[in-house]
Design a protein around this motif. Structure first.
Motif, PDB file in Angstrom:
ATOM      1  N   GLY A   1     -83.810 -13.811 -18.731  1.00 18.77           N
ATOM      2  CA  GLY A   1     -83.668 -12.366 -18.816  1.00 18.77           C
ATOM      3  C   GLY A   1     -84.945 -11.671 -19.239  1.00 18.77           C
ATOM      4  O   GLY A   1     -86.018 -12.271 -19.322  1.00 18.77           O
ATOM      5  N   GLU A   2     -84.786 -10.410 -19.520  1.00 12.56           N
ATOM      6  CA  GLU A   2     -85.889  -9.515 -19.874  1.00 12.56           C
ATOM      7  C   GLU A   2     -85.883  -9.300 -21.386  1.00 12.56           C
ATOM      8  O   GLU A   2     -84.918  -8.794 -21.946  1.00 12.56           O
ATOM      9  CB  GLU A   2     -85.685  -8.185 -19.141  1.00 12.56           C
ATOM     10  N   VAL A   3     -86.951  -9.731 -22.058  1.00 14.02           N
ATOM     11  CA  VAL A   3     -87.050  -9.556 -23.508  1.00 14.02           C
ATOM     12  C   VAL A   3     -87.102  -8.067 -23.833  1.00 14.02           C
ATOM     13  O   VAL A   3     -87.873  -7.316 -23.238  1.00 14.02           O
ATOM     14  CB  VAL A   3     -88.310 -10.253 -24.059  1.00 14.02           C
ATOM     15  N   ARG A   4     -86.271  -7.659 -24.786  1.00 14.99           N
ATOM     16  CA  ARG A   4     -86.251  -6.262 -25.213  1.00 14.99           C
ATOM     17  C   ARG A   4     -86.442  -6.198 -26.730  1.00 14.99           C
ATOM     18  O   ARG A   4     -85.493  -6.335 -27.499  1.00 14.99           O
ATOM     19  CB  ARG A   4     -84.945  -5.585 -24.811  1.00 14.99           C
ATOM     20  N   ILE A   5     -87.696  -6.062 -27.131  1.00 15.33           N
ATOM     21  CA  ILE A   5     -88.026  -5.922 -28.546  1.00 15.33           C
ATOM     22  C   ILE A   5     -89.073  -4.829 -28.688  1.00 15.33           C
ATOM     23  O   ILE A   5     -89.772  -4.485 -27.722  1.00 15.33           O
ATOM     24  CB  ILE A   5     -88.572  -7.228 -29.151  1.00 15.33           C
ATOM     25  N   ASP A   6     -89.177  -4.269 -29.874  1.00 16.22           N
ATOM     26  CA  ASP A   6     -90.216  -3.294 -30.172  1.00 16.22           C
ATOM     27  C   ASP A   6     -91.437  -4.038 -30.689  1.00 16.22           C
ATOM     28  O   ASP A   6     -91.367  -4.735 -31.714  1.00 16.22           O
ATOM     29  CB  ASP A   6     -89.731  -2.288 -31.231  1.00 16.22           C
ATOM     30  N   LEU A   7     -92.543  -3.924 -29.976  1.00 21.04           N
ATOM     31  CA  LEU A   7     -93.769  -4.574 -30.428  1.00 21.04           C
ATOM     32  C   LEU A   7     -94.353  -3.812 -31.610  1.00 21.04           C
ATOM     33  O   LEU A   7     -94.247  -2.589 -31.685  1.00 21.04           O
ATOM     34  CB  LEU A   7     -94.793  -4.632 -29.291  1.00 21.04           C
ATOM     35  N   PRO A   8     -94.980  -4.523 -32.543  1.00 21.87           N
ATOM     36  CA  PRO A   8     -95.582  -3.841 -33.697  1.00 21.87           C
ATOM     37  C   PRO A   8     -96.746  -2.961 -33.288  1.00 21.87           C
ATOM     38  O   PRO A   8     -97.359  -3.149 -32.222  1.00 21.87           O
ATOM     39  CB  PRO A   8     -96.048  -4.999 -34.583  1.00 21.87           C
ATOM     40  N   GLU A   9     -97.053  -2.005 -34.120  1.00 24.78           N
ATOM     41  CA  GLU A   9     -98.208  -1.142 -33.883  1.00 24.78           C
ATOM     42  C   GLU A   9     -99.494  -1.954 -34.039  1.00 24.78           C
ATOM     43  O   GLU A   9     -99.542  -2.942 -34.760  1.00 24.78           O
ATOM     44  CB  GLU A   9     -98.210   0.025 -34.874  1.00 24.78           C
ATOM     45  N   GLY A  10    -100.548  -1.487 -33.379  1.00 22.84           N
ATOM     46  CA  GLY A  10    -101.843  -2.144 -33.515  1.00 22.84           C
ATOM     47  C   GLY A  10    -102.001  -3.313 -32.569  1.00 22.84           C
ATOM     48  O   GLY A  10    -101.299  -3.447 -31.562  1.00 22.84           O
ATOM     49  N   GLU A  11    -102.912  -4.204 -32.905  1.00 18.92           N
ATOM     50  CA  GLU A  11    -103.245  -5.331 -32.047  1.00 18.92           C
ATOM     51  C   GLU A  11    -102.122  -6.373 -32.064  1.00 18.92           C
ATOM     52  O   GLU A  11    -101.623  -6.750 -33.117  1.00 18.92           O
ATOM     53  CB  GLU A  11    -104.552  -5.964 -32.534  1.00 18.92           C
ATOM     54  N   VAL A  12    -101.722  -6.826 -30.885  1.00 23.11           N
ATOM     55  CA  VAL A  12    -100.619  -7.785 -30.760  1.00 23.11           C
ATOM     56  C   VAL A  12    -100.949  -8.737 -29.616  1.00 23.11           C
ATOM     57  O   VAL A  12    -101.706  -8.393 -28.691  1.00 23.11           O
ATOM     58  CB  VAL A  12     -99.291  -7.035 -30.493  1.00 23.11           C
ATOM     59  N   ASP A  13    -100.411  -9.946 -29.681  1.00 24.31           N
ATOM     60  CA  ASP A  13    -100.627 -10.925 -28.617  1.00 24.31           C
ATOM     61  C   ASP A  13     -99.772 -10.534 -27.409  1.00 24.31           C
ATOM     62  O   ASP A  13     -98.564 -10.770 -27.381  1.00 24.31           O
ATOM     63  CB  ASP A  13    -100.261 -12.324 -29.109  1.00 24.31           C
ATOM     64  N   LEU A  14    -100.411  -9.963 -26.411  1.00 31.69           N
ATOM     65  CA  LEU A  14     -99.700  -9.440 -25.248  1.00 31.69           C
ATOM     66  C   LEU A  14     -99.173 -10.542 -24.324  1.00 31.69           C
ATOM     67  O   LEU A  14     -98.279 -10.293 -23.519  1.00 31.69           O
ATOM     68  CB  LEU A  14    -100.622  -8.508 -24.455  1.00 31.69           C
TER      69      LEU A  14
ATOM     70  N   ARG B   1     -81.929  -8.262 -21.852  1.00 27.35           N
ATOM     71  CA  ARG B   1     -80.993  -8.110 -20.740  1.00 27.35           C
ATOM     72  C   ARG B   1     -80.922  -9.422 -19.980  1.00 27.35           C
ATOM     73  O   ARG B   1     -81.953  -9.966 -19.557  1.00 27.35           O
ATOM     74  CB  ARG B   1     -81.450  -6.993 -19.798  1.00 27.35           C
ATOM     75  N   ILE B   2     -79.738  -9.947 -19.797  1.00 33.65           N
ATOM     76  CA  ILE B   2     -79.545 -11.233 -19.125  1.00 33.65           C
ATOM     77  C   ILE B   2     -79.570 -11.019 -17.609  1.00 33.65           C
ATOM     78  O   ILE B   2     -78.838 -10.186 -17.073  1.00 33.65           O
ATOM     79  CB  ILE B   2     -78.228 -11.884 -19.565  1.00 33.65           C
ATOM     80  N   ARG B   3     -80.426 -11.793 -16.936  1.00 37.23           N
ATOM     81  CA  ARG B   3     -80.567 -11.678 -15.481  1.00 37.23           C
ATOM     82  C   ARG B   3     -79.985 -12.880 -14.722  1.00 37.23           C
ATOM     83  O   ARG B   3     -79.625 -12.756 -13.560  1.00 37.23           O
ATOM     84  CB  ARG B   3     -82.047 -11.529 -15.125  1.00 37.23           C
ATOM     85  N   GLY B   4     -79.959 -14.033 -15.367  1.00 39.27           N
ATOM     86  CA  GLY B   4     -79.446 -15.223 -14.696  1.00 39.27           C
ATOM     87  C   GLY B   4     -79.142 -16.320 -15.695  1.00 39.27           C
ATOM     88  O   GLY B   4     -79.776 -16.416 -16.745  1.00 39.27           O
ATOM     89  N   ILE B   5     -78.147 -17.132 -15.384  1.00 39.51           N
ATOM     90  CA  ILE B   5     -77.725 -18.230 -16.259  1.00 39.51           C
ATOM     91  C   ILE B   5     -77.741 -19.522 -15.454  1.00 39.51           C
ATOM     92  O   ILE B   5     -77.235 -19.574 -14.327  1.00 39.51           O
ATOM     93  CB  ILE B   5     -76.327 -17.968 -16.833  1.00 39.51           C
ATOM     94  N   VAL B   6     -78.335 -20.560 -16.049  1.00 36.73           N
ATOM     95  CA  VAL B   6     -78.376 -21.875 -15.418  1.00 36.73           C
ATOM     96  C   VAL B   6     -77.633 -22.851 -16.318  1.00 36.73           C
ATOM     97  O   VAL B   6     -77.956 -23.000 -17.501  1.00 36.73           O
ATOM     98  CB  VAL B   6     -79.818 -22.365 -15.209  1.00 36.73           C
ATOM     99  N   ILE B   7     -76.626 -23.513 -15.764  1.00 37.75           N
ATOM    100  CA  ILE B   7     -75.892 -24.567 -16.465  1.00 37.75           C
ATOM    101  C   ILE B   7     -76.256 -25.882 -15.782  1.00 37.75           C
ATOM    102  O   ILE B   7     -75.980 -26.073 -14.598  1.00 37.75           O
ATOM    103  CB  ILE B   7     -74.377 -24.314 -16.433  1.00 37.75           C
ATOM    104  N   ASP B   8     -76.898 -26.767 -16.546  1.00 39.64           N
ATOM    105  CA  ASP B   8     -77.496 -27.988 -16.002  1.00 39.64           C
ATOM    106  C   ASP B   8     -76.708 -29.203 -16.498  1.00 39.64           C
ATOM    107  O   ASP B   8     -76.618 -29.437 -17.706  1.00 39.64           O
ATOM    108  CB  ASP B   8     -78.958 -28.055 -16.471  1.00 39.64           C
ATOM    109  N   THR B   9     -76.142 -29.954 -15.561  1.00 42.94           N
ATOM    110  CA  THR B   9     -75.393 -31.170 -15.925  1.00 42.94           C
ATOM    111  C   THR B   9     -76.147 -32.429 -15.479  1.00 42.94           C
ATOM    112  O   THR B   9     -75.528 -33.465 -15.224  1.00 42.94           O
ATOM    113  CB  THR B   9     -73.992 -31.150 -15.292  1.00 42.94           C
ATOM    114  N   SER B  10     -77.463 -32.362 -15.404  1.00 36.77           N
ATOM    115  CA  SER B  10     -78.248 -33.524 -14.976  1.00 36.77           C
ATOM    116  C   SER B  10     -77.877 -34.771 -15.774  1.00 36.77           C
ATOM    117  O   SER B  10     -77.822 -34.738 -17.014  1.00 36.77           O
ATOM    118  CB  SER B  10     -79.745 -33.240 -15.156  1.00 36.77           C
ATOM    119  N   PHE B  11     -77.595 -35.863 -15.054  1.00 37.09           N
ATOM    120  CA  PHE B  11     -77.236 -37.178 -15.596  1.00 37.09           C
ATOM    121  C   PHE B  11     -75.845 -37.219 -16.226  1.00 37.09           C
ATOM    122  O   PHE B  11     -75.439 -38.254 -16.752  1.00 37.09           O
ATOM    123  CB  PHE B  11     -78.288 -37.695 -16.582  1.00 37.09           C
ATOM    124  N   PHE B  12     -75.105 -36.122 -16.182  1.00 34.57           N
ATOM    125  CA  PHE B  12     -73.701 -36.139 -16.582  1.00 34.57           C
ATOM    126  C   PHE B  12     -72.881 -36.255 -15.297  1.00 34.57           C
ATOM    127  O   PHE B  12     -72.871 -35.330 -14.481  1.00 34.57           O
ATOM    128  CB  PHE B  12     -73.326 -34.862 -17.340  1.00 34.57           C
TER     129      PHE B  12
END
Length: 336
Positions: free
Chosen positions: A174-187, A98-109
């Motif tokens: 935004g908010e990552v929306r994925i299904d984590l695998p069963e069992g031990e996972v890097d939280l 889910r997209i929460r915010g967008i940043v458009i950066d023109t630094s040095f342009f």
């Protein structure tokens, strides 16, 4: 010319990240981050700079001068358009969400930035584009932040710049929306939705780097603090992808040999505090779940038996004693 020269002389002028952008990055994940797999899959024109550069995690440099006499921008830049229309690039997000915010950066342009931009998004497998950021005016050498109120989950975005020009970075927070695998996972993993809220010091490198998925190829790709000249220790606070019990800790200090911490310890809690400043304050009082463990430089250490029994947690404070650098930190456990 889009790929530039192999013999670039970097102009070491780096853009500062605006405070409001830093605040948003502590709350949400950059879904388009190339470290998570964000990729430009189609582009209308990239005559003076490849579009993929706008997804780089590193801060913006001014530009390069190549040995061929050309100047190369740190960003995406198109040729000068001589007909009606706009330029665009389509991006597959590194993680759907889910997209929460967008940043458009023109630094040095400055004299070569677009007049305006629009961002659309779609779901995987769909050809229907929804406008998540209606056309907004852009300024040169600036970072424009717009919040997005759209509950849908998206996997792709299309950035249109009107009529042409260049920009340095695009952030799709935004908010990552994925299904984590069963069992031990890097939280804590960035790719699973973990993120760094803040740290007391990030002089040489930000704490988010130690939970990133990219391969460890060289020095400077982890979290590193300055040399501490006073009592105490350094710390960083992480938000886990899901609540869970931590069962295995892996600490990697590759390329940190002589500047690694003496030891590492963890505190953790289940929190519903959203304000980053309050969260960092509360973290000093969280219960300890891992007493200080000695670590070596240029090594990989796995810790299991020393982890104290604890209830499911949502946040972890990483303490390094007294200072130094960590290349990678993995916090494995079972998600609720």
């Amino acid at each position: 010319m889009a790929n530039g020269s192999n013999a670039r002389e970097l102009i070491r002028e780096i853009a500062e990240i605006a405070p409001e952008v830093q605040a948003l990055s502590r709350q949400w994940t950059d879904l388009a981050d190339e470290r998570l797999g964000g990729r430009v899959i189609a582009v209308s024109d990239e005559g003076f700079g490849p579009a993929q550069r706008i997804l780089e995690a590193q801060r913006v440099h001014r530009y390069w001068f190549g040995a061929d006499g050309y100047r190369y921008v740190d960003g995406w830049e198109t040729r000068r358009r001589r007909s009606a229309g706009s330029e665009w690039c389509e991006i597959r997000l590194g993680r759907p969400g889910r997209i929460r915010g967008i940043v458009i950066d023109t630094s040095f342009f400055t004299g070569n930035y677009p007049m305006a931009a629009t961002v659309e998004a779609r779901q995987d497998g769909s050809d229907d584009w929804a406008t998540v950021l209606p056309q907004v005016a852009l300024s040169g050498h600036a970072q424009r932040l717009d919040l997005v109120e759209d509950p849908a989950t998206y996997s792709h975005v299309r950035l249109s710049i009107h009529p042409d020009g260049g920009l340095a970075r695009l952030r799709v927070f935004g908010e990552v929306r994925i299904d984590l695998p069963e069992g031990e996972v890097d939280l804590a993993a960035l790719e699973n939705g973990g993120r760094a809220v803040g740290a007391n010091d990030a002089h040489f490198a930000a704490p988010a780097q130690m939970i990133s998925p990219e391969p460890i190829l060289d020095w400077g790709k982890g979290w590193e603090t300055r040399r501490r000249r006073e009592p105490g220790h350094d710390w960083a606070v992480l938000v886990l992808a899901r609540p869970g019990r931590i069962t295995r800790v892996e600490v990697d200090t590759s390329f940190y040999n002589g500047n690694q911490p003496e030891a590492i310890s963890l505190q953790a809690a289940r929190e519903d505090v959203r304000d980053p400043a309050l969260l960092l304050n509360q973290a000093m009082f969280w219960p300890q779940i891992l007493p200080p463990q000695k670590i070596e430089g240029g090594a990989h250490k796995t810790i299991t038996a020393e982890i104290l029994d604890h209830s499911p947690v949502t946040h972890v404070r990483v303490n390094i004693h007294p200072d130094g650098g960590i290349t990678r930190l993995r916090l494995f456990g079972r998600a609720e």
